[in-house]
Design an enzyme around this catalytic site. Structure first.
Site, short mmCIF file in Angstrom:
data_model
loop_
_atom_site.label_atom_id
_atom_site.label_comp_id
_atom_site.label_asym_id
_atom_site.label_seq_id
_atom_site.Cartn_x
_atom_site.Cartn_y
_atom_site.Cartn_z
N LYS B 93 0.88 -1.17 0.00
CA LYS B 93 0.00 0.00 0.00
C LYS B 93 0.91 1.21 0.00
O LYS B 93 1.60 1.49 0.99
CB LYS B 93 -0.92 0.01 1.22
CG LYS B 93 -1.86 1.20 1.21
CD LYS B 93 -2.59 1.38 2.51
CE LYS B 93 -3.02 2.83 2.62
NZ LYS B 93 -3.46 3.17 3.99
N GLY B 154 -7.50 9.69 9.78
CA GLY B 154 -7.77 9.82 11.21
C GLY B 154 -8.78 10.89 11.57
O GLY B 154 -9.07 11.08 12.75
N ALA B 180 -9.21 5.97 4.35
CA ALA B 180 -9.07 7.17 5.19
C ALA B 180 -10.35 7.97 5.31
O ALA B 180 -11.05 8.21 4.33
CB ALA B 180 -7.95 8.09 4.69
N GLY B 181 -10.62 8.39 6.53
CA GLY B 181 -11.71 9.32 6.80
C GLY B 181 -12.94 8.69 7.42
O GLY B 181 -13.78 9.38 7.97
N ALA B 202 -9.19 1.98 9.75
CA ALA B 202 -8.18 1.80 10.79
C ALA B 202 -8.62 2.51 12.06
O ALA B 202 -9.20 1.91 12.96
CB ALA B 202 -6.82 2.31 10.30
#
Lengths: 66, 252
Positions: B93, B154, B180-181, B202
């Site tokens: 990644k 994040g 993300a987000g 995550a």
């Protein structure tokens, strides 16, 4: 000789190969990779890779991360 | 079933940053049943060796190393090569960050690093912006998927502009993975409804009050959103449209 290991100064007797350094830095070499002066050194080549004064060594492994 | 570079994968992908113990990793992975789990590559002096990787191997989960935190193409390429050696996978990644405040991708460095890594035999999955033109460039240099951001890493702000994700979806014929987000489950479902093939979560899981429950919620949401996408949503209308028959009403 003095070299840099993971960004920190490190003192080693002359004539030590990469394997000798890793015995202290990464006693369990599974999942570990090494770069010497910006190039990856494969595990099979560690014993035959001599270290020299001023070398920059990076020793990395998998860590938690996104 | 989602297929990346010939490998079939479940559509829920999990990042491990922020998980506090290996026991939590185990329980979260169990609840999320992820298609793969991402890990970063860090100096052993800051991490200790082996344990996370050993746990993931034991769980039989595919591991996708990332180049998180790399600020230029050269640094990202070296990190990817170290990851390949350490983890025995040529999947990466690819993250090349433009600045440490926004953590937004530096797309110029990203395309350059992707091209280099593809030439060296890597299967490259780049973290990128919601920009269809950049996505197409990444596919042109051989990326196996694209991973546009919903909002900054994040931030938990969900998909800030759904049109960007739809535009990326329309621009490429490789898998699109929302990266993300995501802050909560409905946003993961939203990503799938917009046409993403997978969602990488995550922080939303690892820093939730109950990471195990959130992992399960995310898995169900990703499955739900994918089903809804395939089921075909109704068009939006300006005005109401009665769902009950107007004829036969009492007293008319």
């Amino acid at each position: 000789m003095r070299l840099s290991v993971n960004g920190r100064p490190h003192e080693l007797p002359d004539g030590i190969a990469l394997t000798g350094l890793l015995e202290t830095v990464a006693p369990d070499p599974r999942g570990v990779a090494v770069a010497l002066n910006g190039s990856v050194v494969r595990a099979a080549e560690w014993p035959a890779t001599p270290l020299r004064e001023g070398d920059m060594v990076e020793v990395v492994t998998a860590h938690q991360g996104g | 079933m989602l297929e990346v570079a010939g490998v079939q994968l479940a559509p829920m992908w999990l990042g491990t940053g922020g998980l506090t113990s290996l026991e939590t990793v185990r329980r979260v992975v169990d609840a999320a049943r992820p298609g793969l789990v991402t890990v970063s590559v860090r100096r052993t002096s800051d991490t200790g060796t082996g344990s996370l990787l050993a746990t993931l191997r034991e769980l039989g989960i595919r591991v996708l190393p990332n180049t998180a935190g790399c600020l230029g193409a050269q640094e990202a390429v070296l990190t990817a090569e170290l990851a390949r050696e350490a983890l025995g996978t040529d999947w990466v990644k690819l993250e090349v960050i433009g600045d440490e405040l926004s953590l937004l991708p530096d797309v110029l460095e990203l395309v350059e690093a992707a091209e280099t890594l593809v030439a060296r035999g890597f299967t490259v999955l780049p973290y990128t912006t919601g920009d269809p033109v950049v996505a197409r460039r990444l596919v042109d240099v051989g990326c196996a998927a694209v991973m546009p951001l919903g909002s900054p890493i994040g931030s938990g702000r969900g998909i800030a502009d759904p049109h960007t994700i739809e535009a990326v979806r329309a621009a490429v014929d490789v898998p699109v993975v929302l990266d993300a987000g995501i802050g909560t489950a409905s946003e993961a479902a939203h990503a799938m409804e917009l046409g993403c093939d997978a969602v990488l979560v995550a922080t939303a899981v690892t820093r939730a009050e109950d990471p195990v429950a959130m992992a399960r919620a995310m898995r169900l949401a990703v499955e739900s959103g994918g089903l809804a996408r395939r089921a075909g949503r109704i068009p939006r209308r300006e005005m109401a449209r009665a769902s009950s028959p107007m004829r036969g009403r009492v007293g008319r």
